[in-house]
Design an enzyme around this catalytic site. Structure first.
Site, PDB file in Angstrom:
ATOM      1  N   GLY A   1       0.783  -1.234   0.000  1.00 31.32           N
ATOM      2  CA  GLY A   1       0.000   0.000   0.000  1.00 31.32           C
ATOM      3  C   GLY A   1       0.814   1.283   0.000  1.00 31.32           C
ATOM      4  O   GLY A   1       0.313   2.333   0.394  1.00 31.32           O
TER       5      GLY A   1
ATOM      6  N   ASN B   1       1.773   3.012  -2.570  1.00 35.70           N
ATOM      7  CA  ASN B   1       1.168   3.975  -3.514  1.00 35.70           C
ATOM      8  C   ASN B   1      -0.084   4.609  -2.920  1.00 35.70           C
ATOM      9  O   ASN B   1      -0.327   5.803  -3.098  1.00 35.70           O
ATOM     10  CB  ASN B   1       0.848   3.285  -4.837  1.00 35.70           C
TER      11      ASN B   1
ATOM     12  N   ARG C   1      -5.268  -8.122  -9.223  1.00 35.45           N
ATOM     13  CA  ARG C   1      -6.243  -9.020  -9.861  1.00 35.45           C
ATOM     14  C   ARG C   1      -6.703  -8.375 -11.164  1.00 35.45           C
ATOM     15  O   ARG C   1      -6.866  -7.156 -11.232  1.00 35.45           O
ATOM     16  CB  ARG C   1      -7.488  -9.213  -8.994  1.00 35.45           C
TER      17      ARG C   1
ATOM     18  N   LEU D   1      -9.462  -7.371 -13.593  1.00 36.33           N
ATOM     19  CA  LEU D   1     -10.888  -7.082 -13.424  1.00 36.33           C
ATOM     20  C   LEU D   1     -11.648  -7.409 -14.695  1.00 36.33           C
ATOM     21  O   LEU D   1     -11.184  -7.126 -15.803  1.00 36.33           O
ATOM     22  CB  LEU D   1     -11.083  -5.607 -13.077  1.00 36.33           C
TER      23      LEU D   1
ATOM     24  N   HIS E   1       0.848   1.083 -13.278  1.00 36.27           N
ATOM     25  CA  HIS E   1       1.599  -0.110 -13.666  1.00 36.27           C
ATOM     26  C   HIS E   1       3.080   0.272 -13.760  1.00 36.27           C
ATOM     27  O   HIS E   1       3.412   1.312 -14.333  1.00 36.27           O
ATOM     28  CB  HIS E   1       1.098  -0.633 -15.019  1.00 36.27           C
TER      29      HIS E   1
ATOM     30  N   THR F   1      -9.176  -0.096 -19.238  1.00 35.41           N
ATOM     31  CA  THR F   1     -10.091  -0.719 -20.194  1.00 35.41           C
ATOM     32  C   THR F   1     -10.097  -2.216 -19.881  1.00 35.41           C
ATOM     33  O   THR F   1      -9.293  -2.680 -19.073  1.00 35.41           O
ATOM     34  CB  THR F   1      -9.627  -0.502 -21.652  1.00 35.41           C
TER      35      THR F   1
ATOM     36  N   LEU G   1      -5.864  -6.044 -20.090  1.00 39.31           N
ATOM     37  CA  LEU G   1      -4.920  -5.912 -18.967  1.00 39.31           C
ATOM     38  C   LEU G   1      -3.854  -4.840 -19.217  1.00 39.31           C
ATOM     39  O   LEU G   1      -3.211  -4.840 -20.271  1.00 39.31           O
ATOM     40  CB  LEU G   1      -4.233  -7.262 -18.721  1.00 39.31           C
ATOM     41  N   ASP G   2      -3.684  -3.953 -18.238  1.00 34.94           N
ATOM     42  CA  ASP G   2      -2.654  -2.904 -18.292  1.00 34.94           C
ATOM     43  C   ASP G   2      -2.711  -2.120 -19.611  1.00 34.94           C
ATOM     44  O   ASP G   2      -1.697  -1.893 -20.280  1.00 34.94           O
ATOM     45  CB  ASP G   2      -1.253  -3.500 -18.075  1.00 34.94           C
TER      46      ASP G   2
ATOM     47  N   GLU H   1       6.821   6.102  -8.895  1.00 35.28           N
ATOM     48  CA  GLU H   1       5.372   5.846  -8.774  1.00 35.28           C
ATOM     49  C   GLU H   1       4.758   6.723  -7.688  1.00 35.28           C
ATOM     50  O   GLU H   1       3.638   7.223  -7.836  1.00 35.28           O
ATOM     51  CB  GLU H   1       5.117   4.368  -8.427  1.00 35.28           C
TER      52      GLU H   1
HETATM   53  C1  GRF Z   1       3.664  -1.152  -7.468  1.00 35.66           C
HETATM   54  O1  GRF Z   1       4.886  -1.279  -8.114  1.00 35.66           O
HETATM   55  C2  GRF Z   1       2.544  -1.122  -8.467  1.00 35.66           C
HETATM   56  O2  GRF Z   1       2.830  -0.388  -9.603  1.00 35.66           O
HETATM   57  C3  GRF Z   1       2.441  -2.591  -8.787  1.00 35.66           C
HETATM   58  O3  GRF Z   1       2.565  -3.220  -7.549  1.00 35.66           O
HETATM   59  C4  GRF Z   1       3.312  -2.405  -6.681  1.00 35.66           C
HETATM   60  C5  GRF Z   1       2.463  -2.108  -5.492  1.00 35.66           C
HETATM   61  O4  GRF Z   1       3.161  -1.501  -4.459  1.00 35.66           O
HETATM   62  N1  GRF Z   1       1.254  -2.899  -9.529  1.00 35.66           N
HETATM   63  P1  GRF Z   1       2.371  -0.863  -3.231  1.00 35.66           P
HETATM   64  O5  GRF Z   1       1.401  -1.908  -2.708  1.00 35.66           O
HETATM   65  O6  GRF Z   1       1.663   0.363  -3.697  1.00 35.66           O
HETATM   66  O7  GRF Z   1       3.448  -0.546  -2.227  1.00 35.66           O
END
Ligand code: GRF
Length: 212
Positions: free
Chosen positions: A13, A15, A92, A94, A110, A142, A145-146, A175
Site C-alpha cells: 500500500g 502507492n 487481480r 478485473l 503499472h 479498459t 490488462l494494463d 510511482e
Molecule cells: C507497485 O509497483 C505497483 O505499480 C504494482 O505493484 C506495486 C504495489 O506496491 N502494480 P504498493 O502496494 O503500492 O506498495
C-alpha cells in the site's frame, strides 16, 4: 463537491499512502470512501486503518470463479458510491462488467512504460530486454490488462548492474510521485479524454523524468 475516492489494493500500500498524503497536504476536494483489499494479509490494510480509513477485505480465494469475485467486488464498490476508483497495486485482473461500470473513473498504476511489459514480472522482463529506460504509467482502465488511455508516465534510467530489486525500488520512488499527480489532476477536473487520448486541460507535462 468532494470527489469520493475508493482504493483497491493487494499489498503493502505504499502507492495508496502516497496518494492519501498528497490529498491531505494539498487539501484536495476529496474524501476517502474506503480501501478494499483482495488479500486479507495486505500490509496496506493496516496502514489504512491506522489512518482512519474504512477498510474491507474481499478475499478472491473465497470465490469459486473469477466472475463471482468480480461481481461481489462490483457490489462492494458500488455500495461505497465512489466517483473515482484507484487501483493502487491491485493485483487481480478485473472483468469487463466491472471495468465498464467504472469506465472513465477507474485508474491503474503499472510499473512499466506501457505498452511495454504489461502483466507480471515487468522489471525482470525489462532487464532481460536490456532496455535503458524504465518507468511507470498511470492510465484509465479498459477491459484489456494494463491497457487504456495514458494519463501520465514517469521515466527512470536502467543502470548497469541493476537487478530486479534495484530497478523496482527506483521505479517505485517515481510511482509515489506519479500516482498522486495523476489522481490529483482527475480530482481537480484537469483531465480531458478525447478519442482515447488524455490531455491535461492546461497543458501540464504528462511525463516526469527521474535521472538522479
Ligand atoms: C507497485 O509497483 C505497483 O505499480 C504494482 O505493484 C506495486 C504495489 O506496491 N502494480 P504498493 O502496494 O503500492 O506498495
Amino acid at each position: 463537491m468532494n470527489t469520493r475516492i475508493l482504493a483497491l489494493i493487494s499489498g503493502r500500500g505504499s502507492n495508496l499512502a502516497a496518494v492519501v498524503e498528497a490529498a491531505h497536504a494539498q487539501a484536495w476536494k476529496a474524501q476517502w470512501v474506503g480501501v478494499i483489499s483482495n488479500r486479507p494479509q495486505a500490509a496496506g490494510l493496516q496502514w489504512a486503518r491506522d489512518h482512519g480509513l474504512h477498510t474491507q477485505v474481499l478475499d478472491h480465494q473465497a470465490f469459486e470463479t473469477r466472475e463471482a469475485f468480480d461481481a461481489a467486488l462490483l457490489q462492494s464498490c458500488k455500495a461505497l458510491q465512489p466517483d473515482l476508483v484507484v487501483l493502487a497495486g491491485f493485483m487481480r485482473v478485473l472483468g469487463e462488467p466491472f471495468v465498464r461500470h467504472f469506465e472513465g473513473r477507474l485508474m491503474n498504476i503499472h510499473p512499466s512504460l506501457l505498452p511495454a511489459f504489461p502483466g507480471l514480472h515487468t522489471h525482470r522482463r525489462a532487464l532481460e530486454c536490456g532496455v535503458k529506460a524504465a518507468g511507470a504509467t498511470v492510465h484509465y482502465v479498459t477491459p484489456t490488462l494494463d491497457h487504456g488511455p495514458v494519463i501520465a508516465q514517469a521515466v527512470v534510467p536502467v543502470r548497469a548492474g541493476d537487478d530486479e530489486q534495484a530497478l523496482a525500488e527506483r521505479v517505485l520512488q517515481a510511482e509515489h510521485r506519479l500516482l498522486p499527480l495523476a489522481v490529483g489532476w482527475h480530482v481537480n477536473g484537469e483531465l480531458a479524454l478525447q478519442s482515447g487520448v488524455v490531455h491535461h486541460r492546461r497543458g501540464a507535462p504528462q511525463v516526469l523524468f527521474f535521472n538522479e
